[in-house]
Design an enzyme around this catalytic site. Structure first.
Site, short mmCIF file in Angstrom:
data_model
loop_
_atom_site.label_atom_id
_atom_site.label_comp_id
_atom_site.label_asym_id
_atom_site.label_seq_id
_atom_site.Cartn_x
_atom_site.Cartn_y
_atom_site.Cartn_z
N HIS A 105 0.80 -1.23 0.00
CA HIS A 105 0.00 0.00 0.00
C HIS A 105 0.84 1.29 0.00
O HIS A 105 0.53 2.25 0.70
CB HIS A 105 -0.94 0.01 1.20
CG HIS A 105 -2.11 -0.90 1.08
ND1 HIS A 105 -2.65 -1.29 -0.13
CD2 HIS A 105 -2.86 -1.52 2.04
CE1 HIS A 105 -3.68 -2.10 0.09
NE2 HIS A 105 -3.82 -2.26 1.39
N HIS A 179 -9.47 2.92 0.81
CA HIS A 179 -9.48 1.77 1.71
C HIS A 179 -10.53 1.94 2.82
O HIS A 179 -10.29 1.59 3.98
CB HIS A 179 -8.09 1.60 2.33
CG HIS A 179 -7.72 0.19 2.66
ND1 HIS A 179 -8.25 -0.48 3.75
CD2 HIS A 179 -6.89 -0.68 2.06
CE1 HIS A 179 -7.73 -1.69 3.81
NE2 HIS A 179 -6.91 -1.85 2.79
N ASP A 252 -9.67 -11.71 1.11
CA ASP A 252 -8.71 -10.63 0.90
C ASP A 252 -8.21 -10.75 -0.54
O ASP A 252 -7.02 -10.72 -0.81
CB ASP A 252 -7.55 -10.73 1.90
CG ASP A 252 -6.72 -9.45 1.98
OD1 ASP A 252 -7.05 -8.49 1.25
OD2 ASP A 252 -5.74 -9.42 2.74
N GLU A 313 -12.15 -2.42 -2.54
CA GLU A 313 -11.09 -1.58 -3.08
C GLU A 313 -11.01 -1.72 -4.60
O GLU A 313 -10.38 -2.63 -5.12
CB GLU A 313 -9.75 -1.97 -2.44
CG GLU A 313 -9.77 -1.97 -0.92
CD GLU A 313 -8.60 -2.76 -0.34
OE1 GLU A 313 -7.45 -2.52 -0.75
OE2 GLU A 313 -8.85 -3.65 0.51
#
Length: 351
Positions: A105, A179, A252, A313
């Site tokens: 990130h 996010h 995820d 996202e």
């Protein structure tokens, strides 16, 4: 529509400002100059009770001490970059490693930690904020001076839009996302396990033990990853599918969007009646169900816990620089990076 602003806090003797957008239907969005963070979104439920539908904090210190990217814009590159390095035009660039041996990130001091310049937008039918930030050549190891603009707008049709733009003076990588952790129960009174998620997605990316894409693109059919007709989050959490177990029981994972004429992404909480429909021009959405949220802090008076929020996202595919069959996230000086994601809020009264 007006934008209200106030001082939210201070970082290194610099003020952090908050901006609140409000429409005539009772939808409110509050965002910060720190990290472009969406600190709050408030909307009514089916009974007219207005509550927060995102996870966030009331102080800058909490964001600095505890935040797992709550509401922030992450970049230059969202997701993980394997080994914290990549090659462009036969030159190797080494990035800061902030998750073991990998880069996550945007690194140790990514866009989520930066103070952005902000300009309010006030029009008859919408209000918003335009944020800008100059990421200098070499920041976190990335090449090129990258000028980034992120614009948040809210209109009276209950639509909230995030628009991204970027330009560089040297070839570099860019893949931005927001996010935000959604929880449509209101004020995080329940987990998101019984939220219903629907995705127009036939394929998702297989992950390895470091949660990096292996390069394999898997079909969702006959798996807990098939959200085409919609199902609750709990199904994946309780699944024995190895991919669900791998990420801490849940999701995820990057899902490749089919880009049909139907709503690409929908999230619905049957108990509150709240619903969000999401459309994007990006090729994928990473669905993260808060599997790694810890219990060592509070979120506006509620104890943090696993599955308290879900991130949707919208972005390019993670680690695409190491997978040539993924859409590229390279940006050259003669190009402009652009991405748009729109959120439509609604309430159903049949609960």
């Amino acid at each position: 529509m007006k934008v209200s602003t106030k001082v939210f806090g201070e970082i290194n003797n610099q003020e952090v400002h908050s901006y609140t957008l409000k429409n005539n239907k009772g939808i409110e969005v509050t965002c910060l100059t720190y990290g472009c963070i969406i600190s709050d979104i408030r909307m009514p439920d089916s009974k007219g009770k207005t509550e927060s539908i995102v996870l966030g904090f009331d102080t800058i210190k909490e964001y600095q001490d505890y935040s797992p990217y709550f509401g922030a814009v992450v970049g230059r590159v969202a997701g993980r970059i394997k080994g914290g390095s990549f090659q462009l035009d036969n030159q190797t660039y080494d990035l800061n490693k902030n998750e073991g041996k990998n880069h996550l990130h945007g690194g140790l001091d990514g866009f989520d930690h930066k103070l952005w310049e902000a300009t309010p937008i006030e029009k008859e039918d919408c209000s918003g904020v335009e944020f800008t930030y100059l990421s200098k050549d070499g920041e976190e190891g990335y090449p090129g001076n990258l000028l980034v603009k992120v614009t948040y707008t809210l209109n009276n049709n209950d639509e909230f839009t995030i628009s991204y733009e970027g330009s560089t003076d040297q070839k570099t990588l860019v893949n931005l996302t927001n996010h935000t952790y959604f929880n449509l129960s209101g004020d995080a009174k329940r987990t998101v396990l019984d939220h219903i998620l629907k995705l127009q997605s036939s394929e998702f990316l297989e992950l390895d033990n470091d949660l990096l894409p292996t390069g394999e693109i898997l079909n969702v059919a006959d798996t807990p990853f098939d959200f085409r007709k919609g199902h609750n989050i709990r199904e994946g959490v309780e699944s024995d599918n190895l991919q669900n177990i791998l990420v801490g029981r849940g999701y995820d994972h990057p899902f490749l969007l089919d880009h049909t004429k139907e709503q690409q992404i929908s999230l619905y909480d049957p108990l509150s009646g709240r619903k969000i429909d999401i459309d994007t021009d990006q090729p994928a959405v990473v669905v993260y169900t808060g599997n790694q949220l810890t219990e060592d802090f509070e979120i506006r008076g509620s104890a943090s816990q696993k599955y308290l929020g879900i991130c949707l996202e919208t972005q390019g595919l993670p680690d695409s620089v190491h997978h040539k069959h993924f859409p590229s996230c390279e940006l050259t000086p003669n190009e402009t990076y652009k991405a748009v994601t729109k959120y439509k809020f609604s309430v159903y009264n049949n609960v």
